[in-house]
Design an enzyme around this catalytic site. Sequence first.
Site, PDB file in Angstrom:
ATOM      1  N   LYS A  14       0.823  -1.212   0.000  1.00 31.49           N
ATOM      2  CA  LYS A  14       0.000   0.000   0.000  1.00 31.49           C
ATOM      3  C   LYS A  14       0.864   1.272   0.000  1.00 31.49           C
ATOM      4  CE  LYS A  14      -3.794  -2.288   2.534  1.00 31.49           C
ATOM      5  NZ  LYS A  14      -4.566  -2.289   3.809  1.00 31.49           N
ATOM      6  N   PHE A  64     -15.250   4.305   8.270  1.00 31.57           N
ATOM      7  CA  PHE A  64     -13.868   4.458   7.784  1.00 31.57           C
ATOM      8  C   PHE A  64     -13.738   4.285   6.274  1.00 31.57           C
ATOM      9  CE2 PHE A  64     -14.401   0.020   9.177  1.00 31.57           C
ATOM     10  CZ  PHE A  64     -14.002  -0.683   8.060  1.00 31.57           C
ATOM     11  N   ARG A 102      -1.475 -14.192   4.951  1.00 30.73           N
ATOM     12  CA  ARG A 102      -2.174 -13.527   6.052  1.00 30.73           C
ATOM     13  C   ARG A 102      -1.343 -13.612   7.330  1.00 30.73           C
ATOM     14  NH1 ARG A 102      -6.749 -10.367   5.179  1.00 30.73           N
ATOM     15  NH2 ARG A 102      -7.651 -11.041   7.148  1.00 30.73           N
ATOM     16  N   THR A 108      -5.035  -6.952  11.365  1.00 30.08           N
ATOM     17  CA  THR A 108      -5.401  -5.745  10.609  1.00 30.08           C
ATOM     18  C   THR A 108      -4.927  -4.467  11.308  1.00 30.08           C
ATOM     19  OG1 THR A 108      -7.384  -6.923   9.902  1.00 30.08           O
ATOM     20  CG2 THR A 108      -7.369  -4.550   9.557  1.00 30.08           C
ATOM     21  N   ARG A 122       2.639  -5.961   9.587  1.00 28.46           N
ATOM     22  CA  ARG A 122       1.744  -4.884  10.019  1.00 28.46           C
ATOM     23  C   ARG A 122       2.127  -4.290  11.381  1.00 28.46           C
ATOM     24  NH1 ARG A 122      -4.090  -7.113   7.894  1.00 28.46           N
ATOM     25  NH2 ARG A 122      -4.127  -5.924   5.958  1.00 28.46           N
ATOM     26  N   HIS A 147      -1.951  -5.445   2.002  1.00 26.92           N
ATOM     27  CA  HIS A 147      -3.202  -6.199   1.919  1.00 26.92           C
ATOM     28  C   HIS A 147      -2.880  -7.612   1.466  1.00 26.92           C
ATOM     29  CE1 HIS A 147      -7.134  -7.566   0.490  1.00 26.92           C
ATOM     30  NE2 HIS A 147      -6.484  -7.989  -0.580  1.00 26.92           N
TER      31      HIS A 147
HETATM   32  P1  GTP Z   1      -6.927  -5.838   4.002  1.00 27.85           P
HETATM   33  O1  GTP Z   1      -5.841  -6.841   3.760  1.00 27.85           O
HETATM   34  O2  GTP Z   1      -6.492  -4.417   3.773  1.00 27.85           O
HETATM   35  O3  GTP Z   1      -8.202  -6.214   3.299  1.00 27.85           O
HETATM   36  O4  GTP Z   1      -7.157  -5.947   5.585  1.00 27.85           O
HETATM   37  P2  GTP Z   1      -7.883  -7.082   6.385  1.00 27.85           P
HETATM   38  O5  GTP Z   1      -8.367  -8.172   5.489  1.00 27.85           O
HETATM   39  O6  GTP Z   1      -6.987  -7.463   7.514  1.00 27.85           O
HETATM   40  O7  GTP Z   1      -9.108  -6.291   6.947  1.00 27.85           O
HETATM   41  P3  GTP Z   1     -10.503  -5.970   6.254  1.00 27.85           P
HETATM   42  O8  GTP Z   1     -10.591  -6.549   4.891  1.00 27.85           O
HETATM   43  O9  GTP Z   1     -11.561  -6.304   7.231  1.00 27.85           O
HETATM   44  O10 GTP Z   1     -10.420  -4.387   6.151  1.00 27.85           O
HETATM   45  C1  GTP Z   1      -9.807  -3.720   5.050  1.00 27.85           C
HETATM   46  C2  GTP Z   1      -9.145  -2.462   5.564  1.00 27.85           C
HETATM   47  O11 GTP Z   1     -10.144  -1.624   6.147  1.00 27.85           O
HETATM   48  C3  GTP Z   1      -8.123  -2.713   6.660  1.00 27.85           C
HETATM   49  O12 GTP Z   1      -6.835  -2.891   6.133  1.00 27.85           O
HETATM   50  C4  GTP Z   1      -8.227  -1.456   7.501  1.00 27.85           C
HETATM   51  O13 GTP Z   1      -7.399  -0.428   6.946  1.00 27.85           O
HETATM   52  C5  GTP Z   1      -9.655  -1.035   7.332  1.00 27.85           C
HETATM   53  N1  GTP Z   1     -10.504  -1.517   8.431  1.00 27.85           N
HETATM   54  C6  GTP Z   1     -11.081  -2.729   8.569  1.00 27.85           C
HETATM   55  N2  GTP Z   1     -11.800  -2.827   9.690  1.00 27.85           N
HETATM   56  C7  GTP Z   1     -11.676  -1.643  10.311  1.00 27.85           C
HETATM   57  C8  GTP Z   1     -12.218  -1.102  11.508  1.00 27.85           C
HETATM   58  O14 GTP Z   1     -12.943  -1.743  12.256  1.00 27.85           O
HETATM   59  N3  GTP Z   1     -11.875   0.179  11.803  1.00 27.85           N
HETATM   60  C9  GTP Z   1     -11.080   0.906  10.989  1.00 27.85           C
HETATM   61  N4  GTP Z   1     -10.803   2.144  11.349  1.00 27.85           N
HETATM   62  N5  GTP Z   1     -10.552   0.452   9.830  1.00 27.85           N
HETATM   63  C10 GTP Z   1     -10.847  -0.808   9.490  1.00 27.85           C
HETATM   64 MG    MG Z   2      -9.529  -7.865   3.725  1.00 30.62          MG
END
Ligand code: GTP
Ligand code: MG
Length: 246
Positions: A14, A64, A102, A108, A122, A147
């Site tokens: 990213k 968000f 992952r 996350t 991360r 991601h």
């Molecule tokens: P990605 O690999 O980026 O998809 O992350 P992830 O799979 O670990 O998390 P998810 O797909 O649920 O969320 C995508 C992105 O949204 C995350 O990387 C965070 O930046 C943001 N995000 C997800 N959940 C939250 C939350 O509860 N609060 C906030 N502030 N941001 C969130």
């Molecule tokens: Mg995700």
Amino acid sequence: MRTEEIKQTLVLIKPDALKNSLTGYVLSQLSEFHTGLRFAGAKIVHVSRMLAEEHYAEHRGKVFYPSLIEYIMGLLHYPDEPNRRRVISLVYQGPDAVKKMREICGPTNPHVARETKPGCIRALGTVVPLKDAAGNEIGERMDNLIHASATDNEAEREIKLWFRPGDFPPFMRSYPTEINAEDHYYFKNGNLYITHEPGSVCLIAPGDVVWKSDFDALRLLSKGLPAASSLEAVAAKYLMNYTVES
Ligand code: GTP
Ligand code: MG
């Protein structure tokens, strides 16, 4: 054996990772030596709003979401330098590709990552407060550097969103493809056309190798019927790096 071998996952490095010059470190953590996974595809992408919104479609409507879209588009880390707004988009392949990636990325939330999994990628991220126009804190943004697809189904959706079959060596295309014999599909202002429209972009021309699922979707959408993928999900990868989006 073969089905195990061809499991793939999408990784995005990213804009915050690029800004902090962490790309070399991240790539080395993801290397075959550490993960047992191989490169299948790689590209540098100036992320359009259409692509960002399709990628994070599951978060539409959340508090968000607007900042998440701005983050992945590079608007937050490079507000005055559109030329530096990029992500590195990668597909890795091998046994347990999704799970392994992952794991190496970690939780996350970077704060949680630091507490529970020091050493994961991360753990080097940050959490930034989100404020409304009046300056009140309304939530937070997670700048988590990377991601990785969450499930095999998500990996398929995401890989087909970011990559065309021709972006992969022929033996590394994990999903069914089709060679387009005679159809033309054009895109303009959110609409699909089967004949050339002035100012439109040709998405698919005869001879192109396309994901079968994209082709199925375009056939239905061009007849005004509902399809498994949205037009934007199909079009975004053909418009990728097409023009500068500010
Ligand atoms: P990605 O690999 O980026 O998809 O992350 P992830 O799979 O670990 O998390 P998810 O797909 O649920 O969320 C995508 C992105 O949204 C995350 O990387 C965070 O930046 C943001 N995000 C997800 N959940 C939250 C939350 O509860 N609060 C906030 N502030 N941001 C969130
Ligand atoms: Mg995700």
